[in-house]
Design a protein around this motif. Sequence first.
Motif, PDB file in Angstrom:
ATOM      1  N   PRO A   2      46.537  60.109  -1.863  1.00  0.00           N
ATOM      2  CA  PRO A   2      46.884  59.200  -0.521  1.00  0.00           C
ATOM      3  C   PRO A   2      47.052  59.856   0.836  1.00  0.00           C
ATOM      4  O   PRO A   2      47.557  61.209   0.781  1.00  0.00           O
ATOM      5  N   VAL A   3      46.881  59.071   1.922  1.00  0.00           N
ATOM      6  CA  VAL A   3      46.799  59.923   3.041  1.00  0.00           C
ATOM      7  C   VAL A   3      48.479  59.663   3.727  1.00  0.00           C
ATOM      8  O   VAL A   3      48.697  58.535   3.611  1.00  0.00           O
ATOM      9  N   PRO A   4      49.273  60.644   3.984  1.00  0.00           N
ATOM     10  CA  PRO A   4      50.489  60.360   4.499  1.00  0.00           C
ATOM     11  C   PRO A   4      50.328  59.508   5.796  1.00  0.00           C
ATOM     12  O   PRO A   4      49.667  59.816   6.517  1.00  0.00           O
ATOM     13  N   GLU A   6      52.418  59.370   7.929  1.00  0.00           N
ATOM     14  CA  GLU A   6      53.000  59.768   9.197  1.00  0.00           C
ATOM     15  C   GLU A   6      51.901  60.379  10.029  1.00  0.00           C
ATOM     16  O   GLU A   6      51.969  60.529  11.294  1.00  0.00           O
ATOM     17  N   ALA A   7      50.557  60.791   9.416  1.00  0.00           N
ATOM     18  CA  ALA A   7      49.534  61.488  10.182  1.00  0.00           C
ATOM     19  C   ALA A   7      48.832  60.172  10.972  1.00  0.00           C
ATOM     20  O   ALA A   7      48.146  60.469  12.007  1.00  0.00           O
ATOM     21  N   LEU A   8      49.122  58.900  10.605  1.00  0.00           N
ATOM     22  CA  LEU A   8      48.180  57.777  11.411  1.00  0.00           C
ATOM     23  C   LEU A   8      49.169  57.252  12.519  1.00  0.00           C
ATOM     24  O   LEU A   8      48.168  56.901  13.576  1.00  0.00           O
ATOM     25  N   ILE A   9      50.369  57.700  12.718  1.00  0.00           N
ATOM     26  CA  ILE A   9      51.113  57.288  14.120  1.00  0.00           C
ATOM     27  C   ILE A   9      50.563  58.232  15.217  1.00  0.00           C
ATOM     28  O   ILE A   9      49.843  57.683  16.064  1.00  0.00           O
ATOM     29  N   PRO A  10      50.301  59.623  14.957  1.00  0.00           N
ATOM     30  CA  PRO A  10      49.567  60.372  16.121  1.00  0.00           C
ATOM     31  C   PRO A  10      48.291  59.845  16.348  1.00  0.00           C
ATOM     32  O   PRO A  10      47.849  60.222  17.631  1.00  0.00           O
ATOM     33  N   LEU A  11      47.629  59.805  15.161  1.00  0.00           N
ATOM     34  CA  LEU A  11      46.356  59.466  15.410  1.00  0.00           C
ATOM     35  C   LEU A  11      45.960  58.337  16.133  1.00  0.00           C
ATOM     36  O   LEU A  11      45.267  58.113  16.954  1.00  0.00           O
ATOM     37  N   GLY A  12      46.904  57.284  15.865  1.00  0.00           N
ATOM     38  CA  GLY A  12      46.562  55.811  16.582  1.00  0.00           C
ATOM     39  C   GLY A  12      47.178  55.955  18.212  1.00  0.00           C
ATOM     40  O   GLY A  12      46.419  55.562  18.848  1.00  0.00           O
ATOM     41  N   LEU A  13      48.199  56.817  18.369  1.00  0.00           N
ATOM     42  CA  LEU A  13      48.584  57.167  19.906  1.00  0.00           C
ATOM     43  C   LEU A  13      47.255  57.868  20.722  1.00  0.00           C
ATOM     44  O   LEU A  13      47.005  57.455  21.714  1.00  0.00           O
ATOM     45  N   ILE A  14      46.865  58.901  19.914  1.00  0.00           N
ATOM     46  CA  ILE A  14      45.693  59.613  20.635  1.00  0.00           C
ATOM     47  C   ILE A  14      44.627  58.709  20.826  1.00  0.00           C
ATOM     48  O   ILE A  14      43.952  58.753  22.053  1.00  0.00           O
ATOM     49  N   THR A  15      44.168  57.790  19.938  1.00  0.00           N
ATOM     50  CA  THR A  15      43.113  56.828  19.999  1.00  0.00           C
ATOM     51  C   THR A  15      43.401  55.993  21.077  1.00  0.00           C
ATOM     52  O   THR A  15      42.504  55.432  22.116  1.00  0.00           O
TER      53      THR A  15
END
Length: 86
Positions: A2-4, A6-15
Amino acid sequence: MPVPFEALIPLGLITVFFGASGVLFQKLKTSVNEGQPPRYGLDRWDRVMMERDYRLTGTQRGQTHQSAAPAGFSTSSAWNLETEHL
């Protein structure tokens, strides 16, 4: 694996920030060009016509529908005049 999450939050902010900056930059370029899309690949003819439009209307993107030039157009020449040096 599974993908953690916690990594999706910074990825979403950068996008989101890259998308917002791109949209704001495009709106800025459009507003500078008086609501028209930016011009690319300008040749000499296009630049001469932009100078003529500027002298006729006061803006580089403005065009006029009048068949006769205004009275001040004859004195707003595009030719650079030489100045005499003493």
